[in-house]
Design a protein around this motif. Structure first.
Motif, PDB file in Angstrom:
ATOM      1  N   SER A   1       0.836  -1.193   0.000  1.00 26.61           N
ATOM      2  CA  SER A   1       0.000   0.000   0.000  1.00 26.61           C
ATOM      3  C   SER A   1       0.878   1.252   0.000  1.00 26.61           C
ATOM      4  CB  SER A   1      -0.948   0.005   1.209  1.00 26.61           C
ATOM      5  OG  SER A   1      -0.212   0.139   2.394  1.00 26.61           O
ATOM      6  N   GLU A   2       0.337   2.318  -0.558  1.00 32.02           N
ATOM      7  CA  GLU A   2       1.079   3.573  -0.661  1.00 32.02           C
ATOM      8  C   GLU A   2       1.424   4.136   0.719  1.00 32.02           C
ATOM      9  OE1 GLU A   2       0.848   7.757  -3.119  1.00 32.02           O
ATOM     10  OE2 GLU A   2      -1.033   6.799  -2.553  1.00 32.02           O
ATOM     11  N   CYS A   3       0.510   3.985   1.680  1.00 35.26           N
ATOM     12  CA  CYS A   3       0.776   4.549   3.013  1.00 35.26           C
ATOM     13  C   CYS A   3       1.903   3.819   3.722  1.00 35.26           C
ATOM     14  CB  CYS A   3      -0.486   4.596   3.856  1.00 35.26           C
ATOM     15  SG  CYS A   3      -1.162   3.017   4.351  1.00 35.26           S
ATOM     16  N   SER A   4       2.215   2.590   3.324  1.00 41.99           N
ATOM     17  CA  SER A   4       3.331   1.862   3.934  1.00 41.99           C
ATOM     18  C   SER A   4       4.672   2.425   3.493  1.00 41.99           C
ATOM     19  CB  SER A   4       3.273   0.379   3.562  1.00 41.99           C
ATOM     20  OG  SER A   4       2.138  -0.207   4.129  1.00 41.99           O
ATOM     21  N   ASP A   5       4.676   3.117   2.354  1.00 42.26           N
ATOM     22  CA  ASP A   5       5.918   3.689   1.825  1.00 42.26           C
ATOM     23  C   ASP A   5       6.324   4.957   2.557  1.00 42.26           C
ATOM     24  OD1 ASP A   5       5.802   1.677  -0.050  1.00 42.26           O
ATOM     25  OD2 ASP A   5       4.908   2.947  -1.596  1.00 42.26           O
TER      26      ASP A   5
ATOM     27  N   ARG B   1       6.932   7.210   5.962  1.00 41.77           N
ATOM     28  CA  ARG B   1       7.216   7.169   7.398  1.00 41.77           C
ATOM     29  C   ARG B   1       7.191   8.594   7.919  1.00 41.77           C
ATOM     30  NH1 ARG B   1       7.214   2.788   9.556  1.00 41.77           N
ATOM     31  NH2 ARG B   1       8.200   0.918   8.876  1.00 41.77           N
ATOM     32  N   ILE B   2       6.363   8.820   8.942  1.00 39.38           N
ATOM     33  CA  ILE B   2       6.281  10.126   9.595  1.00 39.38           C
ATOM     34  C   ILE B   2       6.563   9.890  11.065  1.00 39.38           C
ATOM     35  CG2 ILE B   2       4.806  12.085  10.144  1.00 39.38           C
ATOM     36  CD1 ILE B   2       3.282  11.467   7.547  1.00 39.38           C
ATOM     37  N   GLY B   3       7.616  10.492  11.562  1.00 38.27           N
ATOM     38  CA  GLY B   3       8.011  10.251  12.946  1.00 38.27           C
ATOM     39  C   GLY B   3       8.335   8.791  13.193  1.00 38.27           C
ATOM     40  N   GLY B   4       8.835   8.109  12.164  1.00 39.83           N
ATOM     41  CA  GLY B   4       9.179   6.696  12.299  1.00 39.83           C
ATOM     42  C   GLY B   4       8.007   5.749  12.200  1.00 39.83           C
ATOM     43  N   ARG B   5       6.806   6.275  11.924  1.00 40.30           N
ATOM     44  CA  ARG B   5       5.595   5.445  11.874  1.00 40.30           C
ATOM     45  C   ARG B   5       5.000   5.447  10.473  1.00 40.30           C
ATOM     46  NH1 ARG B   5       3.007   4.058  16.378  1.00 40.30           N
ATOM     47  NH2 ARG B   5       0.967   4.385  15.464  1.00 40.30           N
ATOM     48  N   SER B   6       4.287   4.368  10.166  1.00 40.81           N
ATOM     49  CA  SER B   6       3.513   4.288   8.927  1.00 40.81           C
ATOM     50  C   SER B   6       2.179   3.632   9.259  1.00 40.81           C
ATOM     51  CB  SER B   6       4.263   3.476   7.863  1.00 40.81           C
ATOM     52  OG  SER B   6       4.215   2.096   8.165  1.00 40.81           O
ATOM     53  N   CYS B   7       1.338   3.447   8.246  1.00 42.44           N
ATOM     54  CA  CYS B   7       0.012   2.863   8.486  1.00 42.44           C
ATOM     55  C   CYS B   7       0.067   1.393   8.877  1.00 42.44           C
ATOM     56  CB  CYS B   7      -0.874   3.050   7.261  1.00 42.44           C
ATOM     57  SG  CYS B   7      -0.342   2.088   5.836  1.00 42.44           S
ATOM     58  N   ASN B   8       1.198   0.728   8.661  1.00 38.39           N
ATOM     59  CA  ASN B   8       1.284  -0.675   9.065  1.00 38.39           C
ATOM     60  C   ASN B   8       2.180  -0.850  10.282  1.00 38.39           C
ATOM     61  OD1 ASN B   8       3.767  -0.361   7.880  1.00 38.39           O
ATOM     62  ND2 ASN B   8       3.580  -2.078   6.468  1.00 38.39           N
ATOM     63  N   SER B   9       2.365   0.226  11.074  1.00 38.02           N
ATOM     64  CA  SER B   9       3.121   0.130  12.319  1.00 38.02           C
ATOM     65  C   SER B   9       2.391  -0.791  13.293  1.00 38.02           C
ATOM     66  CB  SER B   9       3.270   1.520  12.945  1.00 38.02           C
ATOM     67  OG  SER B   9       4.111   2.323  12.152  1.00 38.02           O
ATOM     68  N   PRO B  10       3.123  -1.347  14.269  1.00 36.05           N
ATOM     69  CA  PRO B  10       2.474  -2.210  15.269  1.00 36.05           C
ATOM     70  C   PRO B  10       1.356  -1.462  16.000  1.00 36.05           C
ATOM     71  CG  PRO B  10       4.862  -2.339  15.444  1.00 36.05           C
ATOM     72  CD  PRO B  10       4.556  -1.239  14.467  1.00 36.05           C
ATOM     73  N   ASN B  11       0.380  -2.194  16.461  1.00 32.14           N
ATOM     74  CA  ASN B  11      -0.756  -1.683  17.233  1.00 32.14           C
ATOM     75  C   ASN B  11      -1.728  -0.838  16.418  1.00 32.14           C
ATOM     76  OD1 ASN B  11       0.170  -2.944  19.582  1.00 32.14           O
ATOM     77  ND2 ASN B  11       1.509  -1.219  20.028  1.00 32.14           N
TER      78      ASN B  11
ATOM     79  N   GLY C   1       4.408  13.066  -0.009  1.00 32.06           N
ATOM     80  CA  GLY C   1       5.017  11.856  -0.542  1.00 32.06           C
ATOM     81  C   GLY C   1       4.012  10.851  -1.057  1.00 32.06           C
ATOM     82  N   THR C   2       2.704  11.183  -1.002  1.00 28.19           N
ATOM     83  CA  THR C   2       1.661  10.281  -1.499  1.00 28.19           C
ATOM     84  C   THR C   2       0.744  11.029  -2.461  1.00 28.19           C
ATOM     85  OG1 THR C   2      -0.057  10.738   0.144  1.00 28.19           O
ATOM     86  CG2 THR C   2       1.652   9.150   0.770  1.00 28.19           C
ATOM     87  N   SER C   3      -0.045  10.273  -3.197  1.00 26.80           N
ATOM     88  CA  SER C   3      -1.012  10.916  -4.093  1.00 26.80           C
ATOM     89  C   SER C   3      -2.425  10.879  -3.530  1.00 26.80           C
ATOM     90  CB  SER C   3      -0.985  10.253  -5.474  1.00 26.80           C
ATOM     91  OG  SER C   3      -1.256   8.877  -5.358  1.00 26.80           O
ATOM     92  N   ASN C   4      -2.748   9.856  -2.730  1.00 26.12           N
ATOM     93  CA  ASN C   4      -4.130   9.703  -2.254  1.00 26.12           C
ATOM     94  C   ASN C   4      -4.275   9.413  -0.772  1.00 26.12           C
ATOM     95  OD1 ASN C   4      -5.475   9.989  -4.780  1.00 26.12           O
ATOM     96  ND2 ASN C   4      -4.710   7.967  -5.353  1.00 26.12           N
ATOM     97  N   VAL C   5      -3.197   9.265  -0.035  1.00 28.07           N
ATOM     98  CA  VAL C   5      -3.273   8.899   1.379  1.00 28.07           C
ATOM     99  C   VAL C   5      -3.548  10.134   2.224  1.00 28.07           C
ATOM    100  CG1 VAL C   5      -2.000   7.942   3.342  1.00 28.07           C
ATOM    101  CG2 VAL C   5      -1.704   6.973   1.062  1.00 28.07           C
ATOM    102  N   LYS C   6      -4.482  10.007   3.168  1.00 28.89           N
ATOM    103  CA  LYS C   6      -4.749  11.069   4.127  1.00 28.89           C
ATOM    104  C   LYS C   6      -4.349  10.546   5.505  1.00 28.89           C
ATOM    105  CE  LYS C   6      -6.713  13.613   0.930  1.00 28.89           C
ATOM    106  NZ  LYS C   6      -7.414  12.894  -0.021  1.00 28.89           N
TER     107      LYS C   6
END
Length: 186
Positions: free
Chosen positions: A26-30, A32-42, A148-153
């Motif tokens: 997924s685009e949001c996995s690419d 990282r903001i503050g070391g986090r992405s949408c597939n971060s733990p928890n 850094g994304t085209s469609n991720v909010k």
């Protein structure tokens, strides 16, 4: 705000019955903001489908099925289902229940499942209710793509009280993925 009058009657819940996707694709996995992405733990992962307009163009996240026995753990913070709505959650209360313990971090990502030109243009709203008799109100919203994304909010804020996320279509229709984390610390 972009929420229409009577939005409570318009919105429908998303679902936890999502087609299994490889989040690493997924685009949001690419991003990282503050070391986090949408597939971060928890992160709680759910999904939904929006129409381009009308009653099916707004959905509440997370859906009621995300709650188990009225209580859920998102990250390391316990939250409970609000009596105000099946998909609202509240930050922890003091032991005597007279107040909320304090602000926590609320972070959500929303991304269309289709990356093509016909992907829906999504908006993300965070509503709050302090449980003092006041109505729900928008405390934060994101209508621009994450850098850094085209469609991720992505939306991250702090707050205490009861909260409700709304995903809306600003144009187009289609399926989307929703990712949520609520934590005491970064």
């Amino acid at each position: 705000t972009f929420l229409p009058p009577g939005w409570k009657e318009w919105i429908t819940p998303g679902t936890t019955q999502c087609p299994r996707r490889d989040l690493s694709q997924s685009e949001c996995s690419d991003v990282r903001i503050g070391g986090r992405s949408c597939n971060s733990p928890n992160m709680l992962h759910t999904c939904g489908f929006l129409e381009s307009s009308g009653p099916k163009s707004y959905e509440v996240q997370p859906p009621p099925q995300a709650f188990r026995d009225g209580i859920i753990t998102i990250g390391n913070t316990y939250v409970w289902q609000s009596v105000e709505g099946g998909t609202a959650y509240c930050t922890p209360a003091t032991p005597d229940g007279s107040a909320f313990k304090g602000s926590v971090y609320h972070e959500a990502w929303v991304e269309p499942q289709n990356r093509g030109a016909d992907a829906p243009d999504l908006m993300l709203f965070l509503l709050q209710n302090p449980l003092n008799g006041d109505p729900w109100h928008v405390v934060s919203m994101q209508t621009s793509p994450t850098p850094g994304t085209s469609n991720v909010k992505r939306l991250r804020t702090m707050g205490q009280g009861c909260f409700l996320w709304v995903v809306a279509s600003a144009g187009g229709s289609g399926a989307y993925d929703f990712h949520l984390s609520v934590t005491d610390d970064l």
